[in-house]
Write a protein that holds these residues in place. Structure first.
Motif, PDB file in Angstrom:
ATOM      1  N   GLN A 371       0.835  -1.196   0.000  1.00 53.27           N
ATOM      2  CA  GLN A 371       0.000   0.000   0.000  1.00 53.27           C
ATOM      3  C   GLN A 371       0.878   1.258   0.000  1.00 53.27           C
ATOM      4  N   GLY A 372       0.267   2.377  -0.302  1.00 51.31           N
ATOM      5  CA  GLY A 372       0.987   3.631  -0.249  1.00 51.31           C
ATOM      6  C   GLY A 372       1.273   4.036   1.187  1.00 51.31           C
ATOM      7  N   VAL A 373       2.392   4.719   1.385  1.00 57.73           N
ATOM      8  CA  VAL A 373       2.752   5.202   2.717  1.00 57.73           C
ATOM      9  C   VAL A 373       1.814   6.341   3.099  1.00 57.73           C
ATOM     10  N   PRO A 374       1.272   6.333   4.325  1.00 54.87           N
ATOM     11  CA  PRO A 374       0.389   7.426   4.746  1.00 54.87           C
ATOM     12  C   PRO A 374       1.053   8.789   4.546  1.00 54.87           C
ATOM     13  N   GLU A 375       0.277   9.766   4.134  1.00 56.44           N
ATOM     14  CA  GLU A 375       0.807  11.084   3.843  1.00 56.44           C
ATOM     15  C   GLU A 375       1.449  11.720   5.066  1.00 56.44           C
ATOM     16  N   TRP A 376       0.874  11.480   6.256  1.00 54.77           N
ATOM     17  CA  TRP A 376       1.439  12.093   7.467  1.00 54.77           C
ATOM     18  C   TRP A 376       2.835  11.554   7.769  1.00 54.77           C
ATOM     19  N   VAL A 377       3.106  10.325   7.318  1.00 57.20           N
ATOM     20  CA  VAL A 377       4.450   9.759   7.502  1.00 57.20           C
ATOM     21  C   VAL A 377       5.425  10.413   6.521  1.00 57.20           C
ATOM     22  N   LEU A 378       5.044  10.473   5.257  1.00 64.25           N
ATOM     23  CA  LEU A 378       5.918  11.078   4.251  1.00 64.25           C
ATOM     24  C   LEU A 378       6.204  12.540   4.572  1.00 64.25           C
ATOM     25  N   ALA A 379       5.187  13.251   5.073  1.00 66.06           N
ATOM     26  CA  ALA A 379       5.359  14.676   5.371  1.00 66.06           C
ATOM     27  C   ALA A 379       6.346  14.908   6.500  1.00 66.06           C
ATOM     28  N   ALA A 380       6.522  13.908   7.363  1.00 66.07           N
ATOM     29  CA  ALA A 380       7.410  14.073   8.526  1.00 66.07           C
ATOM     30  C   ALA A 380       8.844  13.650   8.256  1.00 66.07           C
ATOM     31  N   LEU A 381       9.094  12.918   7.172  1.00 61.80           N
ATOM     32  CA  LEU A 381      10.406  12.302   6.965  1.00 61.80           C
ATOM     33  C   LEU A 381      11.544  13.312   6.919  1.00 61.80           C
ATOM     34  N   ASP A 382      11.344  14.437   6.254  1.00 56.95           N
ATOM     35  CA  ASP A 382      12.439  15.407   6.111  1.00 56.95           C
ATOM     36  C   ASP A 382      12.847  16.000   7.456  1.00 56.95           C
ATOM     37  N   ASP A 383      11.882  16.207   8.344  1.00 58.59           N
ATOM     38  CA  ASP A 383      12.171  16.862   9.623  1.00 58.59           C
ATOM     39  C   ASP A 383      12.596  15.891  10.723  1.00 58.59           C
TER      40      ASP A 383
END
Length: 478
Positions: A371-383
């Motif tokens: 499945q696709g990675v939840p958006e809230w996870v992807l949004a946090a990766l850089d920080d």
């Protein structure tokens, strides 16, 4: 989790505790959770997101210190087709923490649980970390259930992780586990901990990795006075840690295959750091021939031996530089390997106590489900790497300052006394300033004054200052 563990018993004197309270204030350590955060946690505890899969028929067990109630991991070990199956349940914190909520914001502010000698400052409210989200015995709880199949040599042949309801049957502690295994009374799921643990230790040796079984420092009372002593880890501690390492390596493999993730990295130690450690070894009477590797020297040590225990404490200096690196698009960070693990690795097994583990778990569940990675996870990766770095710096400061305070508190009545010590380091450019390691008590402290210090040699030293909260421990040549 702290590199230099230190524990203060209830009998410890009041000035020490007062200094620790002052330290928490000075470092702006979070105190109680805001009422609105507690309310959100209490609501989540009563209505978590529950998975469809039911694995409550698997008789999981946990292995933790006797007083621990924030239980991240539960395991069940079995044999399969000439090899082994590791079922490892990790607390599903994301089932309780809503992305973008007040609780989530507070957890990002705290980053990780902070350990003081007298208490801890938790990452999550107790209603979750010691209650609904914890894998307590006889409690049904949501978890990320890892299934890792191993061959007869302990090598990974298949990995899967998905959400499931689990129910631990027993809360075990290290000493009890060690007794059962040594006596031959452990049932197979527990007895296999030794068999699998030893196989994984062999593979660690093969790839050039090393696990530091650093002894815990404990404040003990003796004849009405307080002293620092070392308490060595048991083999069961190491076997248990190998299961966590196995899972962290499996998680890193999933991330690398998917091209997205966050790794725990550690560059190879510079020659200067290794040279300093060799001087410490000489000072403490540790035999380290030049043709013998650092990993082999560490494996030869007996943590029950005070000098060996002291050297293991010094070995943590090679862990400096550890960090987190996120990546997307298949381009791995550099370095991508954790030098001590000697492989790609990530943190994913302690989400109740460390922020990044929640995100690592979500990534792996998504990858295994296709499945696709939840958006809230992807949004946090850089920080996340910076957040974890800031949190780790605070944790390291807490650890370092706590050691100074405890040592000062225990020695404050002994200013002027002379001790036997070893010079383990000399400051570059200032040969009269350095570090000594006392034979007894287990203290590492600054020394200054007099002639050039004899690096690697024994020295009689006089305690010149020690006052918790105001003056760190310092010695001078006697």
């Amino acid at each position: 989790m702290p590199r230099r563990k230190m524990h203060v018993t209830g009998a410890a004197e009041a000035p020490l505790r007062a200094a620790l309270r002052e330290l928490r204030t000075t470092l702006d350590v979070p105190e109680d959770f805001p009422p609105e955060v507690v309310a959100e946690a209490e609501s989540a505890a009563g209505s978590p997101r529950l998975p469809d899969r039911d694995a409550t028929d698997v008789p999981f067990f946990t292995i933790d210190p006797p007083t621990s109630v924030d239980l991240d991991q539960a395991m069940y070990l079995s044999r399969r087709d000439g090899g082994f199956r590791v079922q490892y349940a990790i607390a599903d914190v994301a089932a309780f923490v809503a992305p973008g909520g007040l609780l989530d914001a507070e957890v990002h502010r705290r980053v990780q649980t902070l350990y003081f000698p007298d208490e801890k400052t938790p990452l999550h409210p107790a209603v979750l970390s010691e209650g609904a989200a914890s894998l307590l015995p006889d409690q049904t709880a949501p978890a990320l259930l890892w299934q890792i199949d191993l061959d007869a040599e302990g090598r990974t042949v298949a990995t899967d992780v998905r959400r499931a309801l689990v129910r631990s049957r027993a809360k075990l502690d290290y000493e009890g586990v060690q007794r059962q295994i040594d006596a031959g009374t452990a049932e197979e799921p527990l007895a296999l901990l030794k068999e699998i643990g030893l196989l994984r230790e062999n593979l660690e040796r093969e790839r050039g990795g090393i696990s530091l079984n650093v002894p815990e420092q404990e404040v003990v009372e003796r004849d009405g006075a307080y002293f620092l002593a070392y308490r060595a880890a048991l083999p069961a501690d190491s076997w248990n840690a190998q299961i966590s390492l196995l899972t962290g390596m499996a998680a890193a493999d999933l991330m690398i295959a998917a091209g997205t993730g966050i790794l725990r990295t550690l560059p190879t130690a510079p020659d200067g750091a290794v040279a300093r450690l060799r001087r410490s070894a000489k000072a403490l009477g540790i035999d380290w021939p030049h043709h013998v590797s650092y990993a082999d020297v560490v494996r030869s040590l007996d943590p029950h031996n005070a000098r060996h225990a002291a050297f293991l404490q010094e070995c943590t200096s090679l862990l400096r530089g550890a960090g987190y690196s996120s990546f997307t698009g298949g381009e791995l960070p550099s370095p991508a390997v954790h030098a001590a693990v000697a492989d790609e690795y990530t943190h994913c097994t302690a989400p109740l106590r460390r922020l990044v583990d929640r995100y690592a778990g979500e990534l792996c569940v998504a990858f295994c489900a296709g499945q696709g990675v939840p958006e809230w996870v992807l949004a946090a990766l850089d920080d996340l790497p910076k957040e974890m770095a800031d949190g780790s710096r605070r944790a390291n400061t807490v650890e370092r300052e706590c050691v100074d305070i405890v040592e000062a508190a225990l020695l404050k009545e002994r200013v002027g006394e002379v001790f036997d010590a070893y010079v383990v380091d000399v400051k570059e450019g200032e040969p009269a300033v350095g570090t000594v390691h006392l034979e007894d008590p287990a203290v590492v402290a600054r020394i200054a004054g007099g002639d050039a210090l004899p690096l690697g040699e024994r020295l009689r030293v006089r305690l010149t200052q020690a006052d918790p909260g105001t003056a760190k421990v310092q010695f001078a040549p006697a």
